[in-house]
Motif scaffolding. Structure first.
Motif, PDB file in Angstrom:
ATOM      1  N   UNK A  30       0.816  -1.214   0.000  1.00  0.00           N
ATOM      2  CA  UNK A  30       0.000   0.000   0.000  1.00  0.00           C
ATOM      3  C   UNK A  30       0.855   1.273   0.000  1.00  0.00           C
ATOM      4  N   UNK A  31       1.858   1.335   0.889  1.00  0.00           N
ATOM      5  CA  UNK A  31       2.656   2.567   1.019  1.00  0.00           C
ATOM      6  C   UNK A  31       4.135   2.364   0.702  1.00  0.00           C
ATOM      7  N   UNK A  32       4.516   1.142   0.348  1.00  0.00           N
ATOM      8  CA  UNK A  32       5.898   0.785  -0.013  1.00  0.00           C
ATOM      9  C   UNK A  32       6.886   0.851   1.151  1.00  0.00           C
ATOM     10  N   UNK A  33       6.388   0.869   2.385  1.00  0.00           N
ATOM     11  CA  UNK A  33       7.257   0.846   3.558  1.00  0.00           C
ATOM     12  C   UNK A  33       7.968  -0.504   3.644  1.00  0.00           C
ATOM     13  N   UNK A  34       9.289  -0.472   3.873  1.00  0.00           N
ATOM     14  CA  UNK A  34      10.070  -1.699   3.991  1.00  0.00           C
ATOM     15  C   UNK A  34      10.832  -1.700   5.305  1.00  0.00           C
ATOM     16  N   UNK A  35      10.870  -2.880   5.936  1.00  0.00           N
ATOM     17  CA  UNK A  35      11.520  -3.007   7.245  1.00  0.00           C
ATOM     18  C   UNK A  35      11.703  -4.495   7.522  1.00  0.00           C
ATOM     19  N   UNK A  36      12.630  -4.819   8.380  1.00  0.00           N
ATOM     20  CA  UNK A  36      12.741  -6.177   8.885  1.00  0.00           C
ATOM     21  C   UNK A  36      11.391  -6.553   9.488  1.00  0.00           C
ATOM     22  N   UNK A  37      10.922  -7.761   9.218  1.00  0.00           N
ATOM     23  CA  UNK A  37       9.596  -8.190   9.665  1.00  0.00           C
ATOM     24  C   UNK A  37       9.423  -8.069  11.178  1.00  0.00           C
ATOM     25  N   UNK A  38      10.421  -8.472  11.949  1.00  0.00           N
ATOM     26  CA  UNK A  38      10.317  -8.426  13.407  1.00  0.00           C
ATOM     27  C   UNK A  38      10.303  -6.988  13.926  1.00  0.00           C
ATOM     28  N   UNK A  39      11.069  -6.123  13.307  1.00  0.00           N
ATOM     29  CA  UNK A  39      11.097  -4.708  13.706  1.00  0.00           C
ATOM     30  C   UNK A  39       9.748  -4.060  13.391  1.00  0.00           C
ATOM     31  N   UNK A  40       9.214  -4.347  12.204  1.00  0.00           N
ATOM     32  CA  UNK A  40       7.904  -3.805  11.829  1.00  0.00           C
ATOM     33  C   UNK A  40       6.823  -4.278  12.805  1.00  0.00           C
ATOM     34  N   UNK A  41       6.852  -5.562  13.174  1.00  0.00           N
ATOM     35  CA  UNK A  41       5.869  -6.103  14.120  1.00  0.00           C
ATOM     36  C   UNK A  41       6.007  -5.432  15.486  1.00  0.00           C
ATOM     37  N   UNK A  42       7.233  -5.179  15.906  1.00  0.00           N
ATOM     38  CA  UNK A  42       7.452  -4.497  17.186  1.00  0.00           C
ATOM     39  C   UNK A  42       6.871  -3.085  17.159  1.00  0.00           C
ATOM     40  N   UNK A  43       6.989  -2.410  16.031  1.00  0.00           N
ATOM     41  CA  UNK A  43       6.412  -1.062  15.906  1.00  0.00           C
ATOM     42  C   UNK A  43       4.894  -1.113  15.946  1.00  0.00           C
ATOM     43  N   UNK A  44       4.298  -2.151  15.356  1.00  0.00           N
ATOM     44  CA  UNK A  44       2.844  -2.314  15.410  1.00  0.00           C
ATOM     45  C   UNK A  44       2.404  -2.537  16.856  1.00  0.00           C
ATOM     46  N   UNK A  45       3.134  -3.382  17.586  1.00  0.00           N
ATOM     47  CA  UNK A  45       2.812  -3.633  18.998  1.00  0.00           C
ATOM     48  C   UNK A  45       2.912  -2.339  19.799  1.00  0.00           C
ATOM     49  N   UNK A  46       3.952  -1.575  19.560  1.00  0.00           N
ATOM     50  CA  UNK A  46       4.124  -0.284  20.242  1.00  0.00           C
ATOM     51  C   UNK A  46       2.939   0.634  19.936  1.00  0.00           C
ATOM     52  N   UNK A  47       2.565   0.744  18.660  1.00  0.00           N
ATOM     53  CA  UNK A  47       1.441   1.603  18.272  1.00  0.00           C
ATOM     54  C   UNK A  47       0.150   1.162  18.936  1.00  0.00           C
ATOM     55  N   UNK A  48      -0.116  -0.144  18.941  1.00  0.00           N
ATOM     56  CA  UNK A  48      -1.351  -0.652  19.555  1.00  0.00           C
ATOM     57  C   UNK A  48      -1.371  -0.391  21.055  1.00  0.00           C
ATOM     58  N   UNK A  49      -0.244  -0.569  21.704  1.00  0.00           N
ATOM     59  CA  UNK A  49      -0.171  -0.310  23.141  1.00  0.00           C
ATOM     60  C   UNK A  49      -0.416   1.154  23.464  1.00  0.00           C
ATOM     61  N   UNK A  50       0.141   2.020  22.653  1.00  0.00           N
ATOM     62  CA  UNK A  50      -0.047   3.447  22.889  1.00  0.00           C
ATOM     63  C   UNK A  50      -1.483   3.877  22.624  1.00  0.00           C
ATOM     64  N   UNK A  51      -2.106   3.289  21.623  1.00  0.00           N
ATOM     65  CA  UNK A  51      -3.527   3.568  21.371  1.00  0.00           C
ATOM     66  C   UNK A  51      -4.360   3.091  22.558  1.00  0.00           C
ATOM     67  N   UNK A  52      -3.998   1.928  23.106  1.00  0.00           N
ATOM     68  CA  UNK A  52      -4.749   1.355  24.232  1.00  0.00           C
ATOM     69  C   UNK A  52      -4.734   2.258  25.456  1.00  0.00           C
ATOM     70  N   UNK A  53      -3.660   3.008  25.646  1.00  0.00           N
ATOM     71  CA  UNK A  53      -3.586   3.904  26.799  1.00  0.00           C
ATOM     72  C   UNK A  53      -3.881   5.353  26.418  1.00  0.00           C
ATOM     73  N   UNK A  54      -4.223   5.563  25.145  1.00  0.00           N
ATOM     74  CA  UNK A  54      -4.604   6.905  24.709  1.00  0.00           C
ATOM     75  C   UNK A  54      -3.437   7.838  24.467  1.00  0.00           C
ATOM     76  N   UNK A  55      -2.269   7.280  24.223  1.00  0.00           N
ATOM     77  CA  UNK A  55      -1.094   8.112  23.976  1.00  0.00           C
ATOM     78  C   UNK A  55      -0.328   7.543  22.792  1.00  0.00           C
ATOM     79  N   UNK A  56       0.525   8.343  22.231  1.00  0.00           N
ATOM     80  CA  UNK A  56       1.435   7.883  21.204  1.00  0.00           C
ATOM     81  C   UNK A  56       2.789   8.519  21.454  1.00  0.00           C
ATOM     82  N   UNK A  57       3.759   8.151  20.671  1.00  0.00           N
ATOM     83  CA  UNK A  57       5.105   8.667  20.852  1.00  0.00           C
ATOM     84  C   UNK A  57       5.521   9.395  19.593  1.00  0.00           C
ATOM     85  N   UNK A  58       6.016  10.589  19.777  1.00  0.00           N
ATOM     86  CA  UNK A  58       6.568  11.368  18.685  1.00  0.00           C
ATOM     87  C   UNK A  58       8.063  11.101  18.708  1.00  0.00           C
ATOM     88  N   UNK A  59       8.581  10.575  17.617  1.00  0.00           N
ATOM     89  CA  UNK A  59       9.995  10.222  17.585  1.00  0.00           C
ATOM     90  C   UNK A  59      10.800  11.317  16.920  1.00  0.00           C
TER      91      UNK A  59
END
Length: 81
Positions: A30-59
């Motif tokens: 969809x967006x042509x983003x490329x990353x190691x599969x495990x790193x990408x999955x870790x970022x998804x977990x981070x995003x979901x956790x932050x959504x769950x607590x109503x916060x996100x991280x600006x990097x």
């Protein structure tokens, strides 16, 4: 927080792309983003956790490292890096 299918989801745009376990690189059709599969999955977990607590991280990227600071954002902003 849903832990399922984290390696199928793009951490940048949220698009779901089914993969075989043998595929070790995340390539978003969809967006042509490329990353190691495990790193990408870790970022998804981070995003979901932050959504769950109503916060996100600006990097902030620096020459030596990434520095993160918590900020309030809309959920759709999570997918923008």
């Amino acid at each position: 927080m849903d832990k399922n299918y984290t390696s199928q989801e793009c951490p940048k745009c949220g698009h779901i792309n089914k993969k075989k376990l043998s595929e070790r690189k995340h390539n978003c059709s969809n967006c042509n983003y490329q990353e190691n599969r495990d790193v990408a999955a870790a970022k998804v977990i981070k995003n979901r956790g932050l959504v769950a607590v109503g916060r996100t991280v600006k990097e902030k990227r620096t020459a030596c490292a990434e520095v993160s600071e918590g900020v309030k954002m809309e959920q759709e902003s999570l997918w923008r890096w």
